[in-house]
Design an enzyme around this catalytic site. Sequence first.
Site, mmCIF file in Angstrom:
data_model
loop_
_atom_site.group_PDB
_atom_site.id
_atom_site.type_symbol
_atom_site.label_atom_id
_atom_site.label_comp_id
_atom_site.label_asym_id
_atom_site.label_seq_id
_atom_site.Cartn_x
_atom_site.Cartn_y
_atom_site.Cartn_z
ATOM 1 N N LYS A 52 0.841 -1.209 0.000
ATOM 2 C CA LYS A 52 0.000 0.000 0.000
ATOM 3 C C LYS A 52 0.877 1.261 0.000
ATOM 4 C CE LYS A 52 -3.767 -2.414 2.329
ATOM 5 N NZ LYS A 52 -4.378 -2.811 3.612
ATOM 6 N N GLN A 96 -4.093 -1.513 10.086
ATOM 7 C CA GLN A 96 -4.060 -2.848 9.478
ATOM 8 C C GLN A 96 -4.555 -3.906 10.472
ATOM 9 O OE1 GLN A 96 -3.182 -3.529 6.169
ATOM 10 N NE2 GLN A 96 -3.876 -5.593 6.627
ATOM 11 N N ASP A 119 -10.726 2.988 4.901
ATOM 12 C CA ASP A 119 -11.056 1.560 4.835
ATOM 13 C C ASP A 119 -12.576 1.354 4.857
ATOM 14 O OD1 ASP A 119 -9.079 -0.312 4.447
ATOM 15 O OD2 ASP A 119 -8.439 -0.351 6.550
#
Length: 294
Positions: A52, A96, A119
């Site tokens: 990412k 994450q 997200d």
Amino acid sequence: MEILDGKKVSNQIKEEITVEVAQMKKRGEKVPHLAAVLVGNDGASLTYVGSKVRSCKKIGFESTLIHLPEETTEDELLNRVRQLNNDPEIDGYIVQLPLPKHIDEEKVLMAVDPDKDVDGFHPTNFGKMALDMETFISATPFGIMELFKRYNVDTEGKHTVVIGRSHIVGRPISILMSQKGNPGNATVTLAHSRTKNLKELTLQADIIISALGVPKFLKADMVKEGVTVIDVGITRVPDETREKGYYITGDVDYEKVKEKASYITPVPGGVGPMTIAMLLKNTLLARERHTSKN
Ligand code: NAD
């Protein structure tokens, strides 16, 4: 049979974003800035976050990696999250998952500012998604919808069986597929570990979206001719003959199922790269929304 090439489409999307970022720079505007918080040293998480951050660099975004040790306490992590919420430089960030067991994921998720939640995991954003409102759609379901769009896969009136009811893939994609629009307008069945007659359902499906994480779970005798198959699963199977010590496989018995499919996503190279592209897209959206607010 046509392969839904997530790698190719994700590269197209990244190129489009690169052009937009270059224009932002030219106009003297601030470029999007994505931060990623990683706690501990889980191998798969390190790979995902690394990729990412590398993608951000390639397309001209600013990026910040906050790598915290495994023993980080919940309070310490919540403080970092608050700092990110208050930092005007940061347009969007991700924490994450999975987090170490001693940290309550829900608490952390709830602490993320929904305006920076690229997200799309915060209940505010999930709720808005379910109500067709402007929001951040989680990157994986967003990526699947974008694949359908770019390949002109007609989903209208199609019986779609989603396998897996996770909050990040199965549940949201089942909602998106049933929403008004095309892609969308599908008739959706959401199957999960307690579903009793799965094969009966998948045999009726025009579209199958598999997100359970069991290698080669979906076999050719479970699908009908002409089916569209989206394989979300990513499992690392140990293999000492490979340099990395493992190989990646999806939920679908690809070689056999593809013989019956009209469209299918490979693993790797299908939904995975789309997820990263859509995270970048959400970060660009976050930047644009912050600009229009100020
Ligand atoms: P999860 O691991 O949280 O849950 C699995 C789901 O599968 C559950 O809802 C469970 O009910 C269902 N399930 C398990 N066994 C089943 C069975 N025998 N029959 C029917 N349903 C069953 O789900 P997740 O986090 O969505 O992850 C699923 C897979 O997708 C994993 O392999 C993960 O690595 C992968 N994934 C890929 C991406 C991507 O970018 N491609 C993103 C997220 C997750």
